[in-house]
Scaffold this motif. Structure first.
Motif, PDB file in Angstrom:
ATOM      1  N   GLN A 123       0.824  -1.203   0.000  1.00  0.00           N
ATOM      2  CA  GLN A 123       0.000   0.000   0.000  1.00  0.00           C
ATOM      3  C   GLN A 123       0.862   1.259   0.000  1.00  0.00           C
ATOM      4  OE1 GLN A 123      -2.444  -0.880   3.409  1.00  0.00           O
ATOM      5  NE2 GLN A 123      -4.156  -1.590   2.134  1.00  0.00           N
ATOM      6  N   ALA A 124       1.938   1.225   0.763  1.00  0.00           N
ATOM      7  CA  ALA A 124       2.862   2.369   0.769  1.00  0.00           C
ATOM      8  C   ALA A 124       3.503   2.544  -0.608  1.00  0.00           C
ATOM      9  CB  ALA A 124       3.933   2.176   1.840  1.00  0.00           C
ATOM     10  N   GLU A 125       3.896   1.433  -1.218  1.00  0.00           N
ATOM     11  CA  GLU A 125       4.488   1.502  -2.556  1.00  0.00           C
ATOM     12  C   GLU A 125       3.465   1.990  -3.572  1.00  0.00           C
ATOM     13  OE1 GLU A 125       6.945  -1.295  -5.724  1.00  0.00           O
ATOM     14  OE2 GLU A 125       6.273  -2.149  -3.823  1.00  0.00           O
ATOM     15  N   ASN A 126       2.236   1.553  -3.401  1.00  0.00           N
ATOM     16  CA  ASN A 126       1.161   1.992  -4.291  1.00  0.00           C
ATOM     17  C   ASN A 126       0.962   3.499  -4.192  1.00  0.00           C
ATOM     18  OD1 ASN A 126      -1.026   1.899  -6.040  1.00  0.00           O
ATOM     19  ND2 ASN A 126      -2.480   1.472  -4.403  1.00  0.00           N
ATOM     20  N   GLU A 127       0.953   4.030  -2.992  1.00  0.00           N
ATOM     21  CA  GLU A 127       0.816   5.476  -2.807  1.00  0.00           C
ATOM     22  C   GLU A 127       1.982   6.227  -3.442  1.00  0.00           C
ATOM     23  OE1 GLU A 127      -1.703   7.345  -1.643  1.00  0.00           O
ATOM     24  OE2 GLU A 127      -2.780   5.423  -1.643  1.00  0.00           O
ATOM     25  N   MET A 128       3.188   5.673  -3.275  1.00  0.00           N
ATOM     26  CA  MET A 128       4.360   6.305  -3.867  1.00  0.00           C
ATOM     27  C   MET A 128       4.261   6.296  -5.401  1.00  0.00           C
ATOM     28  SD  MET A 128       8.368   5.590  -3.025  1.00  0.00           S
ATOM     29  CE  MET A 128       8.462   4.056  -3.915  1.00  0.00           C
ATOM     30  N   LEU A 129       3.793   5.184  -5.954  1.00  0.00           N
ATOM     31  CA  LEU A 129       3.630   5.105  -7.409  1.00  0.00           C
ATOM     32  C   LEU A 129       2.545   6.065  -7.898  1.00  0.00           C
ATOM     33  CD1 LEU A 129       3.930   1.253  -7.986  1.00  0.00           C
ATOM     34  CD2 LEU A 129       5.539   3.022  -8.722  1.00  0.00           C
ATOM     35  N   LYS A 130       1.497   6.216  -7.113  1.00  0.00           N
ATOM     36  CA  LYS A 130       0.451   7.180  -7.479  1.00  0.00           C
ATOM     37  C   LYS A 130       1.018   8.596  -7.505  1.00  0.00           C
ATOM     38  CE  LYS A 130      -3.670   4.764  -5.831  1.00  0.00           C
ATOM     39  NZ  LYS A 130      -4.759   4.785  -4.822  1.00  0.00           N
ATOM     40  N   ASP A 131       1.842   8.921  -6.501  1.00  0.00           N
ATOM     41  CA  ASP A 131       2.472  10.245  -6.467  1.00  0.00           C
ATOM     42  C   ASP A 131       3.384  10.444  -7.666  1.00  0.00           C
ATOM     43  OD1 ASP A 131       1.159  10.769  -4.107  1.00  0.00           O
ATOM     44  OD2 ASP A 131       2.898  10.345  -2.820  1.00  0.00           O
ATOM     45  N   GLU A 132       4.192   9.427  -7.965  1.00  0.00           N
ATOM     46  CA  GLU A 132       5.094   9.523  -9.122  1.00  0.00           C
ATOM     47  C   GLU A 132       4.303   9.667 -10.415  1.00  0.00           C
ATOM     48  OE1 GLU A 132       8.387   6.781  -9.530  1.00  0.00           O
ATOM     49  OE2 GLU A 132       8.454   6.527  -7.355  1.00  0.00           O
ATOM     50  N   THR A 133       3.191   8.955 -10.508  1.00  0.00           N
ATOM     51  CA  THR A 133       2.351   9.038 -11.697  1.00  0.00           C
ATOM     52  C   THR A 133       1.799  10.443 -11.868  1.00  0.00           C
ATOM     53  OG1 THR A 133       1.734   6.718 -11.481  1.00  0.00           O
ATOM     54  CG2 THR A 133       0.295   8.084 -12.816  1.00  0.00           C
ATOM     55  N   SER A 134       1.316  11.027 -10.790  1.00  0.00           N
ATOM     56  CA  SER A 134       0.776  12.380 -10.903  1.00  0.00           C
ATOM     57  C   SER A 134       1.880  13.379 -11.249  1.00  0.00           C
ATOM     58  CB  SER A 134       0.042  12.786  -9.630  1.00  0.00           C
ATOM     59  OG  SER A 134       0.924  12.801  -8.535  1.00  0.00           O
ATOM     60  N   GLU A 135       3.078  13.176 -10.699  1.00  0.00           N
ATOM     61  CA  GLU A 135       4.201  14.051 -11.054  1.00  0.00           C
ATOM     62  C   GLU A 135       4.553  13.906 -12.532  1.00  0.00           C
ATOM     63  OE1 GLU A 135       7.435  13.136  -8.447  1.00  0.00           O
ATOM     64  OE2 GLU A 135       6.357  13.781  -6.658  1.00  0.00           O
ATOM     65  N   LEU A 136       4.574  12.658 -13.012  1.00  0.00           N
ATOM     66  CA  LEU A 136       4.885  12.428 -14.425  1.00  0.00           C
ATOM     67  C   LEU A 136       3.817  13.038 -15.324  1.00  0.00           C
ATOM     68  CD1 LEU A 136       6.181   8.735 -14.384  1.00  0.00           C
ATOM     69  CD2 LEU A 136       7.500  10.790 -14.875  1.00  0.00           C
ATOM     70  N   LYS A 137       2.556  12.922 -14.919  1.00  0.00           N
ATOM     71  CA  LYS A 137       1.488  13.529 -15.709  1.00  0.00           C
ATOM     72  C   LYS A 137       1.645  15.036 -15.765  1.00  0.00           C
ATOM     73  CE  LYS A 137      -2.070   9.985 -15.091  1.00  0.00           C
ATOM     74  NZ  LYS A 137      -3.363   9.661 -14.463  1.00  0.00           N
ATOM     75  N   ALA A 138       2.008  15.643 -14.635  1.00  0.00           N
ATOM     76  CA  ALA A 138       2.217  17.089 -14.616  1.00  0.00           C
ATOM     77  C   ALA A 138       3.398  17.479 -15.511  1.00  0.00           C
ATOM     78  CB  ALA A 138       2.457  17.567 -13.182  1.00  0.00           C
ATOM     79  N   GLU A 139       4.472  16.697 -15.464  1.00  0.00           N
ATOM     80  CA  GLU A 139       5.630  16.984 -16.324  1.00  0.00           C
ATOM     81  C   GLU A 139       5.274  16.813 -17.796  1.00  0.00           C
ATOM     82  OE1 GLU A 139       9.491  15.332 -15.310  1.00  0.00           O
ATOM     83  OE2 GLU A 139       8.827  15.130 -13.234  1.00  0.00           O
ATOM     84  N   ILE A 140       4.494  15.774 -18.101  1.00  0.00           N
ATOM     85  CA  ILE A 140       4.071  15.547 -19.488  1.00  0.00           C
ATOM     86  C   ILE A 140       3.224  16.716 -19.964  1.00  0.00           C
ATOM     87  CG2 ILE A 140       2.559  14.113 -20.925  1.00  0.00           C
ATOM     88  CD1 ILE A 140       3.619  11.682 -19.320  1.00  0.00           C
ATOM     89  N   GLU A 141       2.310  17.196 -19.134  1.00  0.00           N
ATOM     90  CA  GLU A 141       1.475  18.338 -19.502  1.00  0.00           C
ATOM     91  C   GLU A 141       2.328  19.583 -19.741  1.00  0.00           C
ATOM     92  OE1 GLU A 141      -1.601  20.554 -20.667  1.00  0.00           O
ATOM     93  OE2 GLU A 141      -1.632  18.391 -20.333  1.00  0.00           O
ATOM     94  N   ALA A 142       3.291  19.804 -18.861  1.00  0.00           N
ATOM     95  CA  ALA A 142       4.178  20.960 -19.031  1.00  0.00           C
ATOM     96  C   ALA A 142       4.977  20.839 -20.329  1.00  0.00           C
ATOM     97  CB  ALA A 142       5.114  21.092 -17.836  1.00  0.00           C
ATOM     98  N   LEU A 143       5.469  19.638 -20.612  1.00  0.00           N
ATOM     99  CA  LEU A 143       6.221  19.421 -21.857  1.00  0.00           C
ATOM    100  C   LEU A 143       5.324  19.593 -23.074  1.00  0.00           C
ATOM    101  CD1 LEU A 143       8.477  16.386 -20.891  1.00  0.00           C
ATOM    102  CD2 LEU A 143       9.217  18.715 -21.358  1.00  0.00           C
ATOM    103  N   ASN A 144       4.084  19.113 -22.988  1.00  0.00           N
ATOM    104  CA  ASN A 144       3.148  19.290 -24.098  1.00  0.00           C
ATOM    105  C   ASN A 144       2.889  20.767 -24.354  1.00  0.00           C
ATOM    106  OD1 ASN A 144       2.823  16.617 -24.771  1.00  0.00           O
ATOM    107  ND2 ASN A 144       1.076  16.309 -23.415  1.00  0.00           N
TER     108      ASN A 144
END
Length: 148
Positions: free
Chosen positions: A77-98
């Motif tokens: 569950q802790a790893e899942n939360e960390m992956l969710k955070d990383e996913t949201s960060e990656l989505k934000a970076e992808i949006e900024a790059l777009n």
């Protein structure tokens, strides 16, 4: 999972030396990393389900196994939360790059349009050039008729 930010290369997007290709490569690397992390999460989730099902089938009376499963579950569950955070960060970076690539594309189109409207160096018509019909040194402020 260990924090890998110390070992990985970090892009400074404010640096003007980065090309569009650099940003696209960085974006592709982030997507690959996201897929790898997502895959490892799915493997851990499947392993957890396997542990649960094998536990239920074998010795359901042993409390030690329950504690182990709870520990594993909390880790997942802790790893899942960390992956969710990383996913949201990656989505934000992808949006900024777009947005950045979109602004580059817009700038490229505007520059191309400006170049289309720009006169050629050999074009000697317009303000500041003498018309070929006029002799050297002669100026006129009146318009000339098209046909004499």
């Amino acid at each position: 999972m260990a924090d890998q930010t110390d070992d990985d290369e970090v892009f400074d997007f404010s640096n003007v030396e980065f090309t569009r290709d650099d940003l696209v490569i960085a974006l592709n690397d982030m997507v690959k990393e996201y897929r790898k992390l997502s895959h490892s999460f799915e493997e851990a989730k499947a392993e957890n389900m396997s542990i649960k099902s094998s536990y239920i089938d074998s010795n359901s009376d042993e409390f030690e196994d329950i504690d182990i499963l709870k520990t594993e579950l909390s880790k997942l569950q802790a790893e899942n939360e960390m992956l969710k955070d990383e996913t949201s960060e990656l989505k934000a970076e992808i949006e900024a790059l777009n947005q950045l690539v979109g602004s580059w594309n817009h700038s490229s189109r505007v520059l191309h349009k400006l170049n289309e409207y720009q006169k050629q160096a050999s074009d000697k018509t317009g303000i500041g050039f003498n018309d070929s019909e006029f002799s050297e040194g002669e100026t006129s402020t009146q318009s000339r008729p098209a046909y004499d």
